[in-house]
Design a protein around this motif. Structure first.
Motif, short mmCIF file in Angstrom:
data_model
loop_
_atom_site.label_atom_id
_atom_site.label_comp_id
_atom_site.label_asym_id
_atom_site.label_seq_id
_atom_site.Cartn_x
_atom_site.Cartn_y
_atom_site.Cartn_z
N SER A 90 -2.20 7.53 -3.79
CA SER A 90 -2.28 6.08 -3.68
C SER A 90 -1.81 5.44 -4.98
O SER A 90 -1.91 6.04 -6.06
N ALA A 91 -1.32 4.21 -4.87
CA ALA A 91 -0.90 3.47 -6.06
C ALA A 91 -2.07 3.27 -7.01
O ALA A 91 -1.91 3.34 -8.24
N GLU A 110 2.52 6.80 -5.27
CA GLU A 110 2.79 6.53 -3.85
C GLU A 110 3.91 7.41 -3.32
O GLU A 110 3.83 7.94 -2.22
N TYR A 111 4.94 7.58 -4.12
CA TYR A 111 6.08 8.41 -3.71
C TYR A 111 5.66 9.87 -3.52
O TYR A 111 6.17 10.57 -2.64
N ILE A 123 -7.56 9.07 1.28
CA ILE A 123 -6.13 9.37 1.33
C ILE A 123 -5.84 10.42 2.40
O ILE A 123 -4.88 10.32 3.16
#
Length: 389
Positions: free
Chosen positions: A237-238, A232-233, A160
């Motif tokens: 990571s999702a 994610e926002y 990330i």
């Protein structure tokens, strides 16, 4: 559009049923068959699939569900202890793997920047392949699984950071410090918020309406995807959000019921994931990239077990567990594919270097899958002796 999606799904799942039958008859792993089907039907093969971007987005949901289900099997106290033990191992091993990738890429004449990106792509192991091949029902394998998952999560954090840096570079370097600070602050808030929400709201809702099985199914999916989108926002990571969603539910008795009922949905999307990997590879560059990719993939399979065996010795893991963890983590990652796509899009690497990373990922997925299903307990083993779910 609607007809195109139906046609694409027909080709993928009818084709997957055929190649899966052939794979089982010939005693081959089905993951490899799905990738081969993607290569055949994709835009560089017969060009029968006209919605590759849509397939890619839908396949991403499979990874999200995979991490959610994995989280449901992880007790928070065990996971925290494993992350503490494995942090320095993840860091040192990542540096070692990056050095190997850099040296091999330089030897094949890639630029220093391209070699650095190729080296970085070698740092990570595939969450989706490792977990797909990981049994969790036997006590020994739960410990092995905790080690593997702890290392994968730490690698994901590093990945990330790399993706944030590449995104910052693409944006001209603006706000880089803020981009890194945001996920560091967001992670503990997300974890704390998830556990509080589960304890005071989600469990009470499920308990009140537990006789409605459809409701539990619906709430579980909503919870998983809500956490994925929120993560994610917040700059994470999702996949990490979905994993946290699963771990937050893991202490509840309902977790195993949810896990059992979501597995078919997960498998549906995972077929799309492996299909998309094969469909996205440009075979016109195969002659240029095959030799360095093969060397990188074999190096990954040979060096990663040795490095992990040496480092895990430092936390008193026995040799057999250390070797098994190393071989299970012997491939490169789906994060490596994301790094290749992003670095190519912003002009850091050329098309050949990007395809070297993609080819290395595909080859290492195949090699790693064969090694694991032939030697270690896993849910899709060819041998009845090794099959565990």
């Amino acid at each position: 559009m609607e007809a195109s999606i139906v046609h694409s799904f027909f080709l993928i799942f009818a084709g997957a049923a055929v190649v899966a039958s052939i794979a089982l008859y010939t005693r081959q792993p089905m993951i490899i068959a799905y990738i081969a089907l993607g290569a055949l039907f994709g835009r560089y093969g017969l060009s029968l699939i006209t919605e590759p971007k849509l397939m890619d987005q839908m396949s991403h949901i499979g990874i999200i569900f995979l991490l959610f289900l994995l989280g449901l099997d992880m007790q928070p106290s065990h996971l925290i202890n494993m992350l503490k033990k494995a942090a320095w191992i993840a860091l040192l091993s990542s540096i070692a793997f990056a050095a190997v990738g850099y040296i091999v890429a330089i030897a094949f004449g890639y630029t220093k920047t391209e070699s650095l990106i190729i080296g970085i792509a070698m740092m990570f192991s595939s969450t989706i392949v490792c977990i797909k091949l990981l049994p969790t029902t036997v006590l020994h394998h739960k410990h092995t699984g905790e080690l593997v998952v702890g290392l994968l999560l730490l690698q994901d954090m590093i990945a990330i950071g790399v993706l944030l840096e590449l995104n910052s570079f693409a944006a001209g370097g603006d706000g880089s410090a803020m981009q890194f600070l945001k996920p560091l602050v967001a992670l503990p808030l997300l974890v704390g918020g998830a556990f509080l929400f589960v304890k005071y709201i989600l469990i009470k809702l499920i308990t009140k309406f537990d006789r409605f099985h459809e409701y539990i199914f619906l709430v579980s999916i909503g919870w998983c995807l809500s956490m994925a989108v929120l993560a994610e926002y917040l700059g994470l990571s999702a996949e990490m959000g979905a994993f946290i969603a699963g771990v937050a539910l893991a202490t509840s008795p309902i977790s195993q019921y949810i896990a059992t009922h979501l597995k078919p949905l997960r498998d549906f999307f995972l077929i799309l994931f492996f299909f998309t990997i094969g469909a996205s590879f440009d075979f016109s560059l195969l002659g240029v990239v095959i030799v360095p990719a093969l060397i990188l993939a074999i190096s990954s399979m040979l060096i990663k077990p040795v490095v992990f065996r040496f480092l895990l010795k430092g936390i008193k893991e026995d040799p057999s567990t250390s070797w098994e963890v190393g071989f299970r983590l012997g491939q490169v990652s789906e994060f490596s594919l994301l790094i290749a796509y992003l670095a190519a899009n912003i002009g850091l690497i050329g098309t050949a270097a990007s395809n070297v990373i993609q080819a290395t990922a595909i080859l290492s997925f195949a090699l790693s899958t064969y090694v694991v299903i032939l030697n270690y307990p896993n849910p899709i083993a060819i041998s009845d002796k090794l099959r565990r779910d």
